[in-house]
Motif scaffolding. Sequence first.
Motif, mmCIF file in Angstrom:
data_model
loop_
_atom_site.group_PDB
_atom_site.id
_atom_site.type_symbol
_atom_site.label_atom_id
_atom_site.label_comp_id
_atom_site.label_asym_id
_atom_site.label_seq_id
_atom_site.Cartn_x
_atom_site.Cartn_y
_atom_site.Cartn_z
ATOM 1 N N GLU A 152 0.783 -1.515 0.179
ATOM 2 C CA GLU A 152 -0.446 0.068 -0.200
ATOM 3 C C GLU A 152 1.488 1.173 0.134
ATOM 4 O OE1 GLU A 152 -2.189 -0.043 3.712
ATOM 5 O OE2 GLU A 152 -0.668 -0.068 5.361
ATOM 6 N N SER A 153 1.777 0.731 0.028
ATOM 7 C CA SER A 153 3.443 2.265 -0.457
ATOM 8 C C SER A 153 4.440 1.945 -0.442
ATOM 9 C CB SER A 153 3.167 2.915 1.973
ATOM 10 O OG SER A 153 4.365 3.472 1.692
ATOM 11 N N GLN A 173 -6.167 -0.940 -3.621
ATOM 12 C CA GLN A 173 -6.658 -0.222 -2.846
ATOM 13 C C GLN A 173 -4.576 -0.305 -2.483
ATOM 14 O OE1 GLN A 173 -9.564 0.517 -2.146
ATOM 15 N NE2 GLN A 173 -8.293 0.563 -0.643
ATOM 16 N N ASN A 174 -3.900 -0.891 -2.758
ATOM 17 C CA ASN A 174 -2.774 -0.524 -3.118
ATOM 18 C C ASN A 174 -2.604 0.944 -3.726
ATOM 19 O OD1 ASN A 174 -1.973 -2.283 -0.715
ATOM 20 N ND2 ASN A 174 -1.131 -3.969 -2.187
ATOM 21 N N GLY A 221 -3.082 4.329 -2.223
ATOM 22 C CA GLY A 221 -2.118 4.490 -1.371
ATOM 23 C C GLY A 221 -0.819 5.100 -2.593
ATOM 24 N N ASP A 247 5.324 6.438 3.224
ATOM 25 C CA ASP A 247 3.599 6.141 3.986
ATOM 26 C C ASP A 247 3.867 7.369 5.591
ATOM 27 O OD1 ASP A 247 1.272 6.512 6.016
ATOM 28 O OD2 ASP A 247 0.555 4.681 4.510
#
Length: 408
Positions: free
Chosen positions: A47-48, A101-102, A105, A246
């Motif tokens: 996700e980051s 979703q990743n 981000g 992140d």
Amino acid sequence: MNRENGTIFETLAERGFVKQCTDAEALPSQLAKGPLTFYCGFDPTAESLHCGSLVPIMAMAHLQRAGHRPLAIIGGGTTMVGDPSGKTEMRAMLTREVIRQNGVGILAQLRRYLDLDGEKGCFLDNADWLLELRYIDFLRDIGRYFRVNEMLRAESYRARMEREEGLSFIEFNYQLLQAYDFLRLHQDHGCTLQIGGDDQWGNILAGTDLIRRLGGGPAFGLTFPLLTTATGAKMGKTASGAVWLDPQRTSPVDFYQYWRNTDDRDVERFLAYFTFLPMDQVREMGRREGAALNESKECLAFEVTKLCHGESAATLARDTAKEVKGSLSETALPLDRLRQGIGLLDLLVETGLCATKSDARRLVQQGGARLNGAPATDIQATIDEGHLEDGVILLQAGKKKFHKIRPQ
């Protein structure tokens, strides 16, 4: 256009971004002629992004500042296959929803460095064209241009073939898909340049060759070096894990401290890669020694943190680091003893961060202990030389008690 000295290609080369390119004469000429559309891909496996990804991001930012148009490609389709480049084993398979979703981000992080408004730059997901492919048609139209013997000569494939795990058939398709990405971007967006890390060289060449075979216009590739620190560590990795962009995964304070702890030998190189400071200033700051070089490290940490998290966060991180330094005590331990390992609780007592072992256990269980900036939550943990970062181990008790352990 914002150019430091000479052409943008010369700027990239001067700062260390150029490792290989497909045509060392034609590419600089094309870049000098005017706006060119280029792309770089990011597979959203997490996700980051971590700070190792700042090399391609900063290269994209320099190109955009010089007037060129970036296409930031999230590999929503290719991530479902998995890139074997630079990997010793097959990637974990992610669901489409996790990948999506990743990507959300990662887009937010890229926008700190790039203008992706749809005109000056675009953010695209290759799932939009890869997931709709008809497999037989794809093999007939695209696959016929690839030769298995040539693909197996690529370092990424050859290294995997030599290991017991081998190379899965699904991963073997990755190069075709990345080459097809370049073809589609060339056809739909006028993209003529792909950039990436040097482990992507084979995939990039496959794309330029596919465009040539199908009668497209000029297409170029450019790679940058795969960075390691002067100590040999992989860029963006520490004993406590990756340094993420992140702020929820790596706080701006810890992010700042990572760059502040840069090895002396890396200061000039990292200033060139990860800041927009003029190269004359970069070289001067890299030549400094002693306390003056520490000021260069502080400048590096501030500039990188400002780009990633904003000026307010960078200022707070710098002020916090100075407070920590003012309250920092230090212990020298024999290297042989550190190699044998010391219990975390024992070390907290020995350094004076806790009065008794019971106090140390309570601190750890309540989440108040940190090791090299990361939470230390295992009361059974053993600290050894593997926990050294830039030659020291940093222990923390609560918010204001710090202790540095240095081997001797």
